[in-house]
Design a protein around this motif. Structure first.
Motif, PDB file in Angstrom:
ATOM      1  N   ASN A 107       5.321  19.071  18.703  1.00 22.43           N
ATOM      2  CA  ASN A 107       5.128  17.789  18.049  1.00 22.43           C
ATOM      3  C   ASN A 107       3.712  17.700  17.493  1.00 22.43           C
ATOM      4  N   PRO A 108       3.522  16.902  16.437  1.00 23.51           N
ATOM      5  CA  PRO A 108       2.198  16.828  15.796  1.00 23.51           C
ATOM      6  C   PRO A 108       1.116  16.262  16.710  1.00 23.51           C
ATOM      7  N   SER A 109      -0.098  16.741  16.491  1.00 24.63           N
ATOM      8  CA  SER A 109      -1.253  16.234  17.230  1.00 24.63           C
ATOM      9  C   SER A 109      -1.602  14.835  16.735  1.00 24.63           C
ATOM     10  N   ARG A 110      -2.605  14.231  17.361  1.00 27.35           N
ATOM     11  CA  ARG A 110      -3.017  12.882  16.963  1.00 27.35           C
ATOM     12  C   ARG A 110      -3.445  12.855  15.494  1.00 27.35           C
ATOM     13  N   ASP A 111      -4.273  13.826  15.082  1.00 30.98           N
ATOM     14  CA  ASP A 111      -4.721  13.876  13.690  1.00 30.98           C
ATOM     15  C   ASP A 111      -3.566  14.165  12.744  1.00 30.98           C
ATOM     16  N   ASP A 112      -2.642  15.012  13.184  1.00 29.52           N
ATOM     17  CA  ASP A 112      -1.461  15.310  12.367  1.00 29.52           C
ATOM     18  C   ASP A 112      -0.615  14.057  12.174  1.00 29.52           C
ATOM     19  N   LEU A 117       1.460   9.707   8.640  1.00 29.16           N
ATOM     20  CA  LEU A 117       1.597   8.283   8.327  1.00 29.16           C
ATOM     21  C   LEU A 117       0.917   7.928   7.007  1.00 29.16           C
ATOM     22  N   VAL A 118      -0.272   8.497   6.793  1.00 30.57           N
ATOM     23  CA  VAL A 118      -1.002   8.225   5.550  1.00 30.57           C
ATOM     24  C   VAL A 118      -0.232   8.776   4.350  1.00 30.57           C
ATOM     25  N   THR A 119       0.245  10.003   4.473  1.00 30.72           N
ATOM     26  CA  THR A 119       0.976  10.626   3.369  1.00 30.72           C
ATOM     27  C   THR A 119       2.266   9.878   3.063  1.00 30.72           C
ATOM     28  N   SER A 120       2.979   9.462   4.101  1.00 32.93           N
ATOM     29  CA  SER A 120       4.229   8.725   3.909  1.00 32.93           C
ATOM     30  C   SER A 120       3.978   7.396   3.217  1.00 32.93           C
ATOM     31  N   ALA A 121       2.849   6.756   3.520  1.00 32.84           N
ATOM     32  CA  ALA A 121       2.537   5.447   2.946  1.00 32.84           C
ATOM     33  C   ALA A 121       2.302   5.513   1.448  1.00 32.84           C
ATOM     34  N   THR A 139       1.444   6.748  19.135  1.00 26.65           N
ATOM     35  CA  THR A 139       2.686   7.503  18.929  1.00 26.65           C
ATOM     36  C   THR A 139       2.606   8.929  19.477  1.00 26.65           C
ATOM     37  N   SER A 140       1.908   9.110  20.570  1.00 23.82           N
ATOM     38  CA  SER A 140       1.825  10.437  21.182  1.00 23.82           C
ATOM     39  C   SER A 140       3.225  10.933  21.546  1.00 23.82           C
TER      40      SER A 140
END
Length: 200
Positions: A107-112, A117-121, A139-140
């Motif tokens: 699963n993605p790290s915190r920065d990932d 989320l930024v890219t999806s927005a 969302t860990s």
């Protein structure tokens, strides 16, 4: 030739139909000079068999194993499968000679998560500075699909209130809704493990 197969879509309520579909896919692939068969959500096609398994499920798994065993190194057919639940795949399918390699994606790290989320927005109409960093902190353990589901729920909240752009309020409400759904799924099934791609 590339065959993209969604596991749940080929499952039929009619006896023998699912087995016929899978058999037809493999037969057509073998007739091609080169072919790749890609199964998404392979756990729905070849679930773990047990005493409580439905007869149709056991037949489908048996058919799939027979088709996989029909390949040899000279065949120009590659079978690839993905699943979020490798523990639910029938163990016979994961034995050597069927799916030979497994690649696990954590699963993605915190920065990932924040980057996702930024890219999806960027694809959405949003209003103001949204708290992507705080959302990433909350969302860990979430998968990329679960993260993007937040936006679907947030958009529904915005539409419900006749807003044309997603606000922080919608974003937080979308997270709460996605978290409830995620917890409900987790409570009804064994814990999700990282996604595994498997290839032969």
């Amino acid at each position: 030739m590339f065959y993209k197969i969604s596991g749940p879509e080929i499952i039929s309520k009619y006896v023998g139909e699912s087995e016929d579909v899978i058999r037809s896919i493999f037969e057509d692939a073998r007739s091609q000079p080169r072919a790749i068969i890609f199964f998404d959500e392979i756990d729905s096609v070849a679930p773990q068999r047990g005493d409580e398994s439905h007869e149709s499920s056991r037949r489908l798994v048996g058919q799939f194993l027979t088709l996989m065993d029909g390949f040899d190194k000279s065949d120009n057919v590659i079978v690839i499968a993905t699943t979020n639940r490798p523990q639910d795949i029938d163990v016979a399918l994961r034995r050597p000679g069927r799916f030979d390699w497994e690649i696990h994606f954590p699963n993605p790290s915190r920065d990932d998560r924040e980057a996702i989320l930024v890219t999806s927005a960027r694809k959405l109409a949003t209003s103001g500075d949204l708290p992507h960093g705080a959302m990433a902190d909350r969302t860990s353990g979430w998968s990329p699909a679960e993260l993007t589901a937040i936006w679907s729920d947030a958009a529904l909240f915005a539409v419900k209130d006749n807003r044309k752009a997603i606000t922080t309020e919608d974003y937080l409400a979308g997270f709460e809704q996605a978290a409830k759904r995620r917890n409900l799924i987790a409570s009804s099934r064994p814990a999700t493990t990282p996604k595994a791609d498997t290839a032969t």
